[in-house]
Design an enzyme around this catalytic site. Structure first.
Site, mmCIF file in Angstrom:
data_model
loop_
_atom_site.group_PDB
_atom_site.id
_atom_site.type_symbol
_atom_site.label_atom_id
_atom_site.label_comp_id
_atom_site.label_asym_id
_atom_site.label_seq_id
_atom_site.Cartn_x
_atom_site.Cartn_y
_atom_site.Cartn_z
ATOM 1 N N GLY A 8 0.957 -1.322 -0.008
ATOM 2 C CA GLY A 8 0.067 0.129 -0.003
ATOM 3 C C GLY A 8 0.825 1.232 -0.029
ATOM 4 O O GLY A 8 0.399 2.369 0.759
ATOM 5 N N GLY A 11 -0.424 4.883 -0.966
ATOM 6 C CA GLY A 11 -1.596 5.141 -0.464
ATOM 7 C C GLY A 11 -1.420 6.474 0.511
ATOM 8 O O GLY A 11 -0.066 6.909 0.484
ATOM 9 N N TYR A 143 -15.501 -2.763 7.522
ATOM 10 C CA TYR A 143 -14.178 -2.211 7.880
ATOM 11 C C TYR A 143 -13.701 -2.700 9.274
ATOM 12 O O TYR A 143 -12.842 -3.448 9.651
ATOM 13 C CB TYR A 143 -13.785 -0.885 7.514
ATOM 14 C CG TYR A 143 -12.559 0.084 7.743
ATOM 15 C CD1 TYR A 143 -11.513 -0.753 7.389
ATOM 16 C CD2 TYR A 143 -12.490 0.750 8.929
ATOM 17 C CE1 TYR A 143 -10.229 0.055 7.420
ATOM 18 C CE2 TYR A 143 -11.542 1.421 9.067
ATOM 19 C CZ TYR A 143 -10.355 1.103 8.429
ATOM 20 O OH TYR A 143 -8.985 1.686 8.720
ATOM 21 N N ILE A 173 -6.606 10.179 9.958
ATOM 22 C CA ILE A 173 -5.075 10.754 9.589
ATOM 23 C C ILE A 173 -5.313 11.917 8.494
ATOM 24 O O ILE A 173 -5.838 11.727 7.530
ATOM 25 C CB ILE A 173 -4.228 9.709 9.126
ATOM 26 C CG1 ILE A 173 -3.986 8.464 9.869
ATOM 27 C CG2 ILE A 173 -2.682 10.181 8.677
ATOM 28 C CD1 ILE A 173 -3.439 8.511 11.348
#
Ligand code: AKB
Length: 321
Positions: A8, A11, A143, A173
């Site tokens: 990832g 990302g 999730y 974040i």
């Protein structure tokens, strides 16, 4: 020297973590991977990149052997809002990739694995203020389900196989480099971009919606910090609560207005409101403070000041390009 693998890596967090790990350990020693696109930009291009399908254990194994990997940061995941659009896909992607990484790590005797959990492990029946490290985990998003299961799985691999897995429950974040995608907390980033571009933002959660958030420099510090911590000090291998700051959407809009007078934020809650309402307003991260010295640097004021400066510079450079 053995090497680090990041999944990832294009990302929101992966792109900045790759740059910082390369700065610390050398470009050649940090292997960035992704499955859709090759990274752009000089910083991310400053070391090896491999396409990697995390659905295929043998592909992960090949790369771990080829580069003699001893540490894995497994960041690739489907986030909360996107996960609700296709829950089965979210389960498959998040769980299959994690078990494949853990399997390869134990078979190849990888020394340490980092896997991010999230405040999404909590649900409407968890206490919402100063949410304790140990409490009811009853999430209502797919999730969140994958994060609770993932924590249990990481803990299982630690106790069953002695694999040193470490994890943090990330809050929302906030960052300026790479846009987040598919999360519920993404409005906190989008608000900056729209405020600077047009002086207005239509926020998809209510003004009084308060969530735990963290600025990217603290997120990188926490992530590398827990991985560098002395193993003997860590009492848990599921995931640690980590806090940065907590604020409502309205408080963020007000803080941004101090830099952009006349900034207008309207509130048009959509399906993401329900997700935000099921998460904590703030978390208790005293275990992280005590066990591995976690200490955030940024609050809403210093984060906003820095974000405004960085997003302005980014948009003005993009305009020139
Ligand atoms: C999301 O909003 O889905 C993520 C998270 C809090 O884990 N940013």
């Amino acid at each position: 020297m053995r090497r680090i693998l990041i999944t990832g890596s294009t990302g929101q967090i992966g792109s900045e973590l790759t740059v910082e790990l390369r700065r610390k350990f050398g470009g050649e020693n940090v292997i960035s991977t992704g499955h859709k696109r090759r990274p752009t930009g000089s910083a991310l291009a400053s070391g090896p990149f491999e396409f990697l399908d995390l659905d295929k254990e043998e592909e992960i194994l090949t790369i771990v052997r080829r580069y003699d990997i001893d540490t894995i940061y497994h960041l690739a995941a489907i986030l909360s809002a996107k996960g609700e659009e296709d829950p089965k896909m979210a389960w498959n992607v998040n769980m299959k990739s994690l078990i494949n990484i853990l399997e390869v790590a134990r078979k190849e005797k990888v020394e340490k694995v980092f896997w991010p959990s999230s405040i999404a492990v909590f649900g409407p029946s968890s206490p919402r203020d100063n949410t304790p490290q140990e409490t009811i985990l009853n999430p209502t998003t797919m999730y969140g389900l994958t994060k609770v299961t993932g924590e249990l799985l990481c803990n299982y691999y630690f106790h069953k196989f002695g694999l040193d897995v470490r994890s943090l429950r990330y809050p929302g974040i906030i960052s300026s480099e790479t846009l987040p995608g598919g999360g519920t907390s993404d409005y906190a980033v989008a608000m900056f971009y729209d405020a600077i571009r047009s002086g207005r933002y239509a926020c998809y959660v209510r003004k009084d919606t308060e969530l735990p958030m963290m600025y990217m420099p603290d997120c990188i510090e926490a992530t590398i910090g827990i991985m560098m911590a002395d193993a003997g000090r860590l009492k848990r291998h599921d995931a640690y609560n980590v806090a940065g700051m907590s604020f409502s959407a309205g408080a963020l809009a007000e803080e941004i207005s101090r830099h952009i007078p006349g900034f207008e934020c309207t509130y048009e809650p959509d399906s993401r409101q329900k997700i935000a309402d099921s998460w904590p307003r703030s978390v208790d991260d005293s275990a992280a403070h005590k066990e591995w010295g976690w200490k955030p640097k940024y609050d809403i004021r210093s984060m906003t000041e820095d974000m405004i400066q960085k997003v302005r510079a980014k948009l003005s450079n993009a305009g020139k390009g």
